[in-house]
Design a protein around this motif. Structure first.
Motif, PDB file in Angstrom:
ATOM      1  N   VAL A 147      34.007  64.645  71.683  1.00 26.36           N
ATOM      2  CA  VAL A 147      32.547  64.352  71.648  1.00 26.36           C
ATOM      3  C   VAL A 147      32.287  63.790  73.128  1.00 26.36           C
ATOM      4  O   VAL A 147      31.555  63.917  73.725  1.00 26.36           O
ATOM      5  N   ALA A 148      32.955  63.367  73.204  1.00 28.31           N
ATOM      6  CA  ALA A 148      33.459  62.561  75.296  1.00 28.31           C
ATOM      7  C   ALA A 148      34.060  63.350  75.928  1.00 28.31           C
ATOM      8  O   ALA A 148      33.830  62.462  77.799  1.00 28.31           O
ATOM      9  N   LEU A 149      33.916  64.890  75.697  1.00 29.63           N
ATOM     10  CA  LEU A 149      33.889  65.344  77.237  1.00 29.63           C
ATOM     11  C   LEU A 149      33.389  65.566  77.917  1.00 29.63           C
ATOM     12  O   LEU A 149      33.956  65.740  78.863  1.00 29.63           O
ATOM     13  N   ARG A 150      31.582  65.613  77.938  1.00 29.90           N
ATOM     14  CA  ARG A 150      30.980  65.213  79.058  1.00 29.90           C
ATOM     15  C   ARG A 150      31.024  63.868  79.269  1.00 29.90           C
ATOM     16  O   ARG A 150      30.277  63.006  79.283  1.00 29.90           O
ATOM     17  N   ALA A 156      26.335  61.264  75.089  1.00 31.24           N
ATOM     18  CA  ALA A 156      27.446  61.950  74.304  1.00 31.24           C
ATOM     19  C   ALA A 156      28.776  60.587  74.161  1.00 31.24           C
ATOM     20  O   ALA A 156      29.390  60.640  73.458  1.00 31.24           O
ATOM     21  N   THR A 157      28.661  59.632  75.149  1.00 35.81           N
ATOM     22  CA  THR A 157      29.490  58.893  75.012  1.00 35.81           C
ATOM     23  C   THR A 157      28.941  57.915  73.964  1.00 35.81           C
ATOM     24  O   THR A 157      30.329  56.807  73.536  1.00 35.81           O
ATOM     25  N   GLU A 158      27.806  57.314  74.038  1.00 34.91           N
ATOM     26  CA  GLU A 158      27.476  57.101  72.789  1.00 34.91           C
ATOM     27  C   GLU A 158      27.962  57.063  71.531  1.00 34.91           C
ATOM     28  O   GLU A 158      28.115  56.533  70.076  1.00 34.91           O
ATOM     29  N   ALA A 159      27.825  58.555  71.681  1.00 35.49           N
ATOM     30  CA  ALA A 159      27.806  59.457  70.184  1.00 35.49           C
ATOM     31  C   ALA A 159      29.586  59.277  69.755  1.00 35.49           C
ATOM     32  O   ALA A 159      29.836  59.231  69.116  1.00 35.49           O
ATOM     33  N   ASP A 233      24.069  60.673  64.662  1.00 32.98           N
ATOM     34  CA  ASP A 233      23.577  60.948  65.591  1.00 32.98           C
ATOM     35  C   ASP A 233      25.007  61.205  65.882  1.00 32.98           C
ATOM     36  O   ASP A 233      24.727  61.795  67.763  1.00 32.98           O
ATOM     37  N   VAL A 234      25.984  61.891  65.615  1.00 33.03           N
ATOM     38  CA  VAL A 234      27.175  62.880  66.788  1.00 33.03           C
ATOM     39  C   VAL A 234      26.635  63.987  66.689  1.00 33.03           C
ATOM     40  O   VAL A 234      26.381  64.316  67.991  1.00 33.03           O
ATOM     41  N   TYR A 235      25.589  64.328  66.189  1.00 30.72           N
ATOM     42  CA  TYR A 235      25.603  65.791  65.981  1.00 30.72           C
ATOM     43  C   TYR A 235      24.233  66.114  67.405  1.00 30.72           C
ATOM     44  O   TYR A 235      24.747  66.906  67.916  1.00 30.72           O
ATOM     45  N   GLN A 236      23.439  64.768  67.559  1.00 33.78           N
ATOM     46  CA  GLN A 236      22.508  64.938  68.095  1.00 33.78           C
ATOM     47  C   GLN A 236      23.334  65.008  69.733  1.00 33.78           C
ATOM     48  O   GLN A 236      22.444  65.241  70.787  1.00 33.78           O
ATOM     49  N   GLY A 237      24.061  64.091  69.679  1.00 29.14           N
ATOM     50  CA  GLY A 237      24.019  63.205  71.227  1.00 29.14           C
ATOM     51  C   GLY A 237      25.780  64.524  71.527  1.00 29.14           C
ATOM     52  O   GLY A 237      25.937  63.508  72.480  1.00 29.14           O
ATOM     53  N   ALA A 238      26.777  64.603  70.940  1.00 32.35           N
ATOM     54  CA  ALA A 238      27.811  65.238  71.363  1.00 32.35           C
ATOM     55  C   ALA A 238      26.979  66.950  71.923  1.00 32.35           C
ATOM     56  O   ALA A 238      26.505  66.944  72.066  1.00 32.35           O
ATOM     57  N   PRO A 239      27.464  66.755  72.820  1.00 36.19           N
ATOM     58  CA  PRO A 239      27.262  68.159  73.926  1.00 36.19           C
ATOM     59  C   PRO A 239      27.128  69.265  72.507  1.00 36.19           C
ATOM     60  O   PRO A 239      27.918  69.593  71.685  1.00 36.19           O
ATOM     61  N   MET A 301      17.983  67.561  62.670  1.00 37.15           N
ATOM     62  CA  MET A 301      17.349  68.175  61.545  1.00 37.15           C
ATOM     63  C   MET A 301      19.407  69.206  60.533  1.00 37.15           C
ATOM     64  O   MET A 301      19.181  69.455  59.655  1.00 37.15           O
ATOM     65  N   LEU A 302      19.344  69.802  61.602  1.00 33.12           N
ATOM     66  CA  LEU A 302      20.338  70.950  60.981  1.00 33.12           C
ATOM     67  C   LEU A 302      22.423  69.834  60.092  1.00 33.12           C
ATOM     68  O   LEU A 302      22.478  69.823  59.634  1.00 33.12           O
TER      69      LEU A 302
END
Length: 495
Positions: A147-150, A156-159, A233-239, A301-302
């Motif tokens: 999740v933090a790869l970018r 992404a860091t927040e997620a 939050d993780v689905y939206q924030g992650a690449p 949504m997903l």
């Protein structure tokens, strides 16, 4: 003393670990932006691992190794096959996306994917509480890093931070529950725990106290309400490539450890944990479907859609033990397994479309970004429409048959309560159909925002087309996969 059988039982895990180390060393000499050699070696490894796991699964044998700490059985081996294929498809879809966002400077995406898959393998092969926990930590630690790869992307860091904090809390719940069960039964071996609970000599209150924490930990991994906070939050924030990595294969692992812990380890406490699962399922169906209606971000949504879909899986798990009778177990658990496998298949195609559209230089995360997609790319619009109809449960797609199988398992119990749950699930599916059909409406009836055509490498288009075709074909001819799931469940429960 360890024998050859122990190493034979974990052969897929050993192969995956050794090749992950080889890929890490080979990648040191790779200079290309797309990491072509690393990518090819990773896919070849995963294909070999999938083949080996399938060979194990088709023998139908149940073998134990390392003093019964690990097990090789049809259920675990088929889950390994499906999880490996899911990771392969994710890497095929995600590589162009990752390259454009400078996420392939090293081979971390491929390495972390292989280590997260190894964690899944350890989880579904475990016949011991601590082995389950070790697999879980390997999966989650790899997921946090993915999740933090970018690293230059604040969202992404927040997620990753949110995922880490909530994931650590859930792991604590699970570990505390396991420690309580160990204290009560005196064993970490799943089969021994089953025997100890069945003996009736242990205080029921202590067992239920531990069970509550175990179910809470499992609910977090499945993304069930009220332990769902991390998913949107993780689905939206992650690449997006990482979102797919989190939303596909790990769901199979969560189902696997639910079967290991609850069914194989704590079936004598089924009356207690089934009540908890019913509450989780009802909450997931209600919150997931109602919250998804309000979303304009497609990934968010997903995420809520995932929560609602997991409600169906949990309903199947909650319907196996009725009035002290396990005759409904094979139908209920095989329906849940079929549901989770077909859900992962549909999720792969859905996020595959999002990934391919995002290659135009923007993330393509809003529902409005799909406007007029049919005019720009009829193939992609068609695959996305098939996936949305399937998730909504519209015949003749595989999502309809998956929902029908779970509903049949509920009705087959013959209990008014479970029939009421089936009716509730149908009503929630009708509500859920709104936000899936809205995506189809936007693709086919709204004017396109951009005239840019969508392109992708030939092998990616081929995999996407096959992925979409399977969603349709397995809906028309579900018998083979359903029989495979039923056979895996029956053989595993028989041991």
């Amino acid at each position: 003393m360890l024998d050859r059988l122990s190493f034979y039982v974990v052969a897929p895990e050993i192969l995956l670990l050794v090749m992950a180390c080889v890929v890490a060393l080979v990648d040191l000499g790779v200079k290309s932006r797309l990491r072509g050699l690393t990518y090819g070696l990773t896919l070849a490894t995963l294909a070999l691992v999938a083949w080996l796991s399938a060979e194990f699964a088709m023998t139908g044998q149940t073998l134990y190794g390392f003093n019964k700490m690990v097990v090789s059985d049809p259920l675990g081996n088929w889950l390994k096959v499906f999880a490996t294929i899911a990771v392969m498809v994710t890497l095929v879809y995600g590589r162009p996306y990752a390259a454009e966002r400078d996420m392939l400077r090293g081979g971390e995406l491929f390495l972390l994917s292989m280590f997260s898959l190894l964690g899944i393998f350890v989880m579904v092969s475990a016949s011991n509480f601590l082995v389950i926990y070790l697999g879980l930590e390997l999966l989650t630690l790899s997921s946090y890093a993915l999740v933090a790869l970018r690293r230059d992307h604040a969202q992404a860091t927040e997620a990753a931070m949110k995922y880490f904090v909530l994931g650590a809390m859930a792991s604590g719940f699970l570990l505390y529950g396991i420690s309580m069960l160990y204290g009560a039964t005196g064993s970490l071996d799943i089969n021994e725990v089953f025997k100890a609970i069945g003996s009736g000599r242990i205080k029921h209150e202590v067992l239920v106290f531990g069970l509550v924490f175990v179910v809470a930990g499992l609910a977090f991994k499945l993304g069930a309400v009220p332990f769902h906070m991390w998913i949107p939050d993780v689905y939206q924030g992650a690449p997006t490539a990482v979102t797919l990595m989190l939303g596909a294969a790990p769901e199979l692992a969560a189902f696997g450890i639910a079967i290991r812990l609850l069914v194989e380890g704590m079936m004598p406490l089924a009356i207690d944990w089934q009540q908890m699962l019913v509450v989780l399922a009802v909450g997931s169906l209600l919150v997931g479907n109602l919250a998804a209606i309000a979303q304009t971000n497609l990934k968010r949504m997903l995420a809520y859609s995932t929560i609602a879909q997991m409600g169906f899986v949990i309903l199947g798990l909650a319907a196996g033990f009725v009035n002290g009778n396990t005759s409904n177990a094979q139908y209920a658990y095989s329906a849940s397994m079929f549901y989770i496998v077909t859900y992962v298949l549909t999720t792969l195609a859905t996020f595959g479309i999002i990934l391919l559209l995002a290659r135009e230089g923007f993330e393509s995360e809003e529902i409005s970004d799909l406007a007029g997609l049919n005019q720009r790319s009829p193939l992609y619009a068609g695959v996305m429409a098939v996936c949305m109809f399937s998730l909504a449960g519209i015949p003749p797609l595989v999502g309809f048959y998956a929902k029908l199988a779970v509903l049949q398992a509920l009705v087959a119990s013959g209990q008014a309560f479970y029939i009421g749950l089936a009716i509730f699930a149908v009503v929630m599916s009708l509500i859920g159909a709104f936000y899936y059909l809205r995506v189809v409406k936007v693709m086919y009836f709204d004017s396109p925002i951009t005239a840019t055509t969508v392109s992708a490498p030939a092998h990616v288009r081929a995999v996407l087309s096959l992925n979409g075709a399977l969603v349709l074909v397995l809906g028309i001819l579900p018998g083979g996969l359903m029989a495979l799931c039923a056979d895996a469940v029956v053989r595993t429960l028989a041991t």
